[in-house]
Design an enzyme around this catalytic site. Structure first.
Site, PDB file in Angstrom:
ATOM      1  N   ASN A  54     -33.556  -5.892  71.125  1.00 38.59           N
ATOM      2  CA  ASN A  54     -33.736  -4.440  71.166  1.00 38.59           C
ATOM      3  C   ASN A  54     -34.366  -3.995  72.477  1.00 38.59           C
ATOM      4  O   ASN A  54     -33.997  -2.961  73.048  1.00 38.59           O
ATOM      5  CB  ASN A  54     -34.628  -3.986  70.007  1.00 38.59           C
ATOM      6  CG  ASN A  54     -33.932  -4.018  68.671  1.00 38.59           C
ATOM      7  OD1 ASN A  54     -32.725  -4.205  68.593  1.00 38.59           O
ATOM      8  ND2 ASN A  54     -34.687  -3.850  67.598  1.00 38.59           N
ATOM      9  N   ARG A 381     -17.002   0.851  65.331  1.00 34.94           N
ATOM     10  CA  ARG A 381     -17.268  -0.580  65.491  1.00 34.94           C
ATOM     11  C   ARG A 381     -16.637  -1.294  64.304  1.00 34.94           C
ATOM     12  O   ARG A 381     -16.865  -0.904  63.162  1.00 34.94           O
ATOM     13  CB  ARG A 381     -18.769  -0.868  65.511  1.00 34.94           C
ATOM     14  CG  ARG A 381     -19.564  -0.173  66.598  1.00 34.94           C
ATOM     15  CD  ARG A 381     -20.997  -0.681  66.634  1.00 34.94           C
ATOM     16  NE  ARG A 381     -21.885   0.223  67.332  1.00 34.94           N
ATOM     17  CZ  ARG A 381     -22.024   0.267  68.653  1.00 34.94           C
ATOM     18  NH1 ARG A 381     -21.315  -0.548  69.394  1.00 34.94           N
ATOM     19  NH2 ARG A 381     -22.858   1.117  69.219  1.00 34.94           N
ATOM     20  N   ARG A 411     -20.840   1.922  72.513  1.00 35.79           N
ATOM     21  CA  ARG A 411     -21.656   1.142  73.443  1.00 35.79           C
ATOM     22  C   ARG A 411     -21.714  -0.336  73.070  1.00 35.79           C
ATOM     23  O   ARG A 411     -22.007  -0.681  71.927  1.00 35.79           O
ATOM     24  CB  ARG A 411     -23.063   1.734  73.510  1.00 35.79           C
ATOM     25  CG  ARG A 411     -23.952   1.111  74.576  1.00 35.79           C
ATOM     26  CD  ARG A 411     -25.294   1.785  74.607  1.00 35.79           C
ATOM     27  NE  ARG A 411     -25.171   3.156  75.073  1.00 35.79           N
ATOM     28  CZ  ARG A 411     -25.908   4.165  74.605  1.00 35.79           C
ATOM     29  NH1 ARG A 411     -26.772   3.958  73.648  1.00 35.79           N
ATOM     30  NH2 ARG A 411     -25.762   5.376  75.099  1.00 35.79           N
ATOM     31  N   HIS A 441     -17.653   9.576  66.357  1.00 35.66           N
ATOM     32  CA  HIS A 441     -18.611   8.734  65.628  1.00 35.66           C
ATOM     33  C   HIS A 441     -18.438   8.891  64.117  1.00 35.66           C
ATOM     34  O   HIS A 441     -19.091   8.199  63.336  1.00 35.66           O
ATOM     35  CB  HIS A 441     -20.032   9.122  66.052  1.00 35.66           C
ATOM     36  CG  HIS A 441     -21.097   8.168  65.636  1.00 35.66           C
ATOM     37  ND1 HIS A 441     -22.061   8.497  64.693  1.00 35.66           N
ATOM     38  CD2 HIS A 441     -21.363   6.897  66.006  1.00 35.66           C
ATOM     39  CE1 HIS A 441     -22.871   7.470  64.526  1.00 35.66           C
ATOM     40  NE2 HIS A 441     -22.478   6.489  65.297  1.00 35.66           N
ATOM     41  N   TYR A 474     -26.703  -3.845  56.870  1.00 36.70           N
ATOM     42  CA  TYR A 474     -27.189  -2.471  57.032  1.00 36.70           C
ATOM     43  C   TYR A 474     -27.111  -1.742  55.693  1.00 36.70           C
ATOM     44  O   TYR A 474     -26.186  -1.973  54.912  1.00 36.70           O
ATOM     45  CB  TYR A 474     -26.326  -1.684  58.023  1.00 36.70           C
ATOM     46  CG  TYR A 474     -26.353  -2.126  59.460  1.00 36.70           C
ATOM     47  CD1 TYR A 474     -26.953  -3.319  59.864  1.00 36.70           C
ATOM     48  CD2 TYR A 474     -25.757  -1.339  60.445  1.00 36.70           C
ATOM     49  CE1 TYR A 474     -26.961  -3.708  61.196  1.00 36.70           C
ATOM     50  CE2 TYR A 474     -25.749  -1.719  61.780  1.00 36.70           C
ATOM     51  CZ  TYR A 474     -26.355  -2.909  62.148  1.00 36.70           C
ATOM     52  OH  TYR A 474     -26.353  -3.289  63.462  1.00 36.70           O
ATOM     53  N   ARG A 570     -36.053   5.797  60.636  1.00 32.86           N
ATOM     54  CA  ARG A 570     -36.217   4.385  60.959  1.00 32.86           C
ATOM     55  C   ARG A 570     -36.735   4.159  62.371  1.00 32.86           C
ATOM     56  O   ARG A 570     -37.627   3.363  62.607  1.00 32.86           O
ATOM     57  CB  ARG A 570     -34.874   3.667  60.807  1.00 32.86           C
ATOM     58  CG  ARG A 570     -34.930   2.170  61.059  1.00 32.86           C
ATOM     59  CD  ARG A 570     -33.548   1.600  61.301  1.00 32.86           C
ATOM     60  NE  ARG A 570     -33.067   1.861  62.642  1.00 32.86           N
ATOM     61  CZ  ARG A 570     -31.791   1.956  62.984  1.00 32.86           C
ATOM     62  NH1 ARG A 570     -30.856   1.838  62.059  1.00 32.86           N
ATOM     63  NH2 ARG A 570     -31.420   2.187  64.240  1.00 32.86           N
ATOM     64  N   HIS A 598     -29.796   2.336  57.773  1.00 33.38           N
ATOM     65  CA  HIS A 598     -28.777   2.970  58.611  1.00 33.38           C
ATOM     66  C   HIS A 598     -28.174   4.224  57.985  1.00 33.38           C
ATOM     67  O   HIS A 598     -27.489   4.986  58.661  1.00 33.38           O
ATOM     68  CB  HIS A 598     -27.665   1.942  58.899  1.00 33.38           C
ATOM     69  CG  HIS A 598     -26.719   2.342  59.972  1.00 33.38           C
ATOM     70  ND1 HIS A 598     -25.420   2.744  59.715  1.00 33.38           N
ATOM     71  CD2 HIS A 598     -26.868   2.407  61.319  1.00 33.38           C
ATOM     72  CE1 HIS A 598     -24.816   3.027  60.859  1.00 33.38           C
ATOM     73  NE2 HIS A 598     -25.668   2.833  61.837  1.00 33.38           N
TER      74      HIS A 598
END
Length: 691
Positions: A54, A381, A411, A441, A474, A570, A598
């Site tokens: 991270n 993704r 990304r 998205h 997630y 979060r 998530h």
């Protein structure tokens, strides 16, 4: 008489927390999991590595953005921090985080792993047998692929790849050509394993490992025969990894991104990590080469690529040192097809507790059903999920109209998504790259099926990606429905993405960048009106991050009106809770546990007529104003109750993995008080849904 208090200016920078500093606070919470003895040992190692990864991404993206602002100007965030001040504070906080990470590794996890029979052997602990085996390994497996480079006028400083392992070597003496040695660079190719497992016959332990950096440091002298190695110091540079493509100036976005990806690993340096015992002159030389300031160097007491130790997690088969496995819940068989089931009512999926296979089954069934005419899906993704991709390919080959909106700019998944788009196009799938200037998205799937004389639409909407891997790690919400209004709304959004449709009026969905931002503020303001009128008003929302100033100001105004607001955020939170006269009615909590939180869920009390929405969007500027996002209502009262109970009330009751944001931007871990029973939200869901 008491003087009336002035009305607070809700644009005052003092009311906002810095996004970057708040993001670093999140990594401290992740690191706390690595220090928690109640977490299984190998999972603690995993959390340490996650905090390191991270931090890498933080420098690659967030610090890169701040440095760009320092050099070229740009808008200052609502917290009012200039770029120079922000970079100074980032360095201070990140330095503390790095120190804590290596203290966790050196003083806690490495010794505990050793006590459990998992040894990461330091160079000074190798016995003669281990030394011999490692020297032979170096000569046979490592030395042939190394290309050391002595630095002199004929050999300038080599290009150093982003996040690669390197050794700077100080030399004394002359080489075969009579050249005086001074300094050389040894780059470790990506092909070399960063963790080397010693055979049990050599080491005596089933799980003995050595880091590549230690092996390079021990035997680097063999690369420079006839010269004396005065010192060898590992280093790593982190570079800007944000891709920039002027979409309005390129004819082919995929080709433009491929060109950008080719140079990503060598873009501007953001951080230098180097062994803590490296002499200052060498550090200065490296900083000069990478054009970095003093506050970009981080001295490391251990391997500079500590996150690579994550490989030990996979190499060691010790179930007792990992979280116990669980079996995700599957949709109970009720006869008939999945389409018949959806016609009877909506289906709610709560991942990872509910299996992602239900979504996959929906696509696979549609691919072979002769009555299905069209499939449309967004992919942000996928993790290269072969089952999902094959289902879409099979559908196209079966003559169905298949349209997939692939977001090439996801990304760190850009290259994978380009390959995915090529694969789909080769199979006859119509691939769309979304809208210029707006990342797609949204998580949407639409199936059009002929049933008698009419066409029926089936929809899946989610808060997470169509990614089987993350669906196991997630927490996310998915809704499968045959609702006509939702089906029509999703159809119109796909029309908008694939064509040149104007702004559209949707009946059920809220959509960024058009209606979601304004609708959120309107619903927050509605709660404020209810509170002022003495009616029941409350807001509970869960998301990954919040930084959008307009939404934050609306929440402040609602708090001033008396609305009780609970936010489960979060990661980064720029809202400052607990400020008298402004946000004393706002509580912000963050839950960090086994699964990455998530899901995005928004609930408004609305004077006894509550509304609950799930969304792909966080309350961030980018999500609300610069992306294509969807926010969908949960209309079935039973399912709405489930979402509230499982995703909101359950998490607000967590007192074991929950952290509360303080007015100064720090976080306080919540613990059971008095005779209060411990409650872990994630453990409760595992017991309830997978027990």
């Amino acid at each position: 008489m008491d003087q009336p208090q002035p009305t607070p200016d809700l644009r005052d920078p003092a009311l906002y927390l810095n996004r970057e500093l708040s993001q670093l606070e999140f990594n401290y919470r992740v690191l706390a999991q690595a220090m928690d003895p109640s977490v299984p040992l190998l999972e603690r190692l995993r959390f340490l590595c996650i905090s390191c990864t991270n931090l890498d991404e933080f420098f690659e993206i967030r610090v890169a953005a701040v440095r760009h602002q320092l050099d070229y100007g740009g808008s200052i965030g609502p917290d009012g921090l200039g770029a120079a001040t922000a970079l100074k504070l980032i360095h201070e906080k990140a330095s503390g985080l790095v120190e804590a990470q290596y203290r966790c590794w050196n003083e806690v996890l490495r010794p505990e792993l050793g006590a459990a029979g998992i040894r990461i052997l330091a160079r000074d602990s190798w016995n003669a047998r281990q030394q011999r085996w490692l020297r032979n390994y170096f000569r046979d497996e490592i030395l042939p692929v190394l290309s050391p480079l002595g630095l002199d006028p004929a050999h300038p400083f080599p290009r150093i790849l982003n996040k690669s392992l390197n050794i700077v070597v100080v030399l004394q003496g002359k080489d075969a050509f009579g050249r005086a040695g001074h300094m050389a660079i040894v780059r470790a190719p990506r092909s070399l394993p960063r963790i080397i497992q010693l055979p049990e016959r050599v080491s005596g332990g089933a799980h003995d490992f050595v880091l590549l950096s230690a092996v390079l440091g021990a035997f680097v002298d063999e690369l420079f025969p006839g010269m004396k190695v005065k010192g060898a110091y590992q280093f790593r540079v982190t570079r800007n990894s944000e891709l920039f493509v002027d979409e309005e100036e390129v004819e082919n976005l995929a080709l433009a991104l491929k060109d950008e990806l080719a140079g990503r690993g060598f873009r501007r340096a953001m951080r230098l990590e180097i062994a803590e015992n490296c002499p200052k002159p060498i550090v200065k030389t490296l900083l000069k080469n990478f054009e970095l300031p003093e506050n970009a160097v981080y001295r490391i007491n251990g391997p500079v690529n500590l996150n690579r130790v994550i490989q030990v997690y996979d190499l060691v088969d010790r179930p007792e040192l990992k979280f116990p496995p669980f079996q995700p819940r599957k949709l109970p068989p009720e006869g008939g097809t999945i389409f018949e089931r959806l016609r009877e009512g909506d289906v709610l999926l709560h991942h990872p507790f509910d299996s992602f296979n239900s979504v996959l089954e929906l696509v696979q069934t549609a691919a072979i059903d002769p009555n299905v005419l069209a499939i449309k899906q967004t992919l942000y993704r996928t993790g290269g999920d072969p089952a999902l991709v094959e289902a879409l390919v099979q559908a196209a080959r079966n003559g169905k109209d298949v349209t997939v909106v692939v977001e090439l700019r996801a990304r760190f998944d850009e290259e994978a998504n380009i390959l995915l788009a090529d694969r789909l196009q080769e199979a006859g799938v119509q691939v769309v790259y979304g809208v210029v200037g707006y990342k797609t998205h949204a998580k949407m799937l639409l199936i059009v099926r002929r049933e008698g004389r009419k066409l029926q639409r089936y929809v899946h909407l989610g808060t997470g990606n169509y990614h089987a891997g993350t669906a196991k790690a997630y927490t996310d919400i998915g809704l499968m429905t045959a609702d006509a209004d939702l089906g029509n709304d999703v159809h119109q959004v796909f029309q908008q993405l694939s064509g040149l449709a104007p702004a559209i009026k949707l009946k059920r969905l809220l959509q960024s960048p058009f209606t979601l931002h304004a609708a959120l503020i309107a619903k927050i303001e509605r709660e404020a009106r209810h509170a002022r009128a003495g009616r029941h008003a409350r807001i509970v929302a869960k998301m990954n991050a919040i930084n959008e100033p307009g939404v934050i100001r609306a929440l402040y105004e609602a708090s001033q009106a008396g609305v009780r607001i609970d936010l489960l955020v979060r990661g980064a939170c720029c809202l400052r809770p607990g400020v008298p006269g402004v946000s004393e009615n706002i509580r912000v909590r963050s839950v960090v546990g086994r699964f990455l939180e998530h899901s995005r869920v928004y609930w408004f009390a609305n004077n006894g007529a509550p509304e609950i929405f799930c969304a792909s969007a966080d309350w961030m500027e980018r999500n609300l104003l610069r992306r294509v996002e969807t926010c969908f209502p949960i209309l079935d009262p039973r399912l709405a109750g489930r979402v509230f109970d499982e995703e909101l009330a359950n998490y607000l009751a967590d007192n074991t993995q929950s952290w509360e944001l303080q007015p100064d931007g720090s976080y306080r871990r919540i613990r059971p008080e008095g005779d209060e029973m411990p409650h872990s939200a994630q453990a409760a869901l595992l017991a309830k849904l997978c027990g």
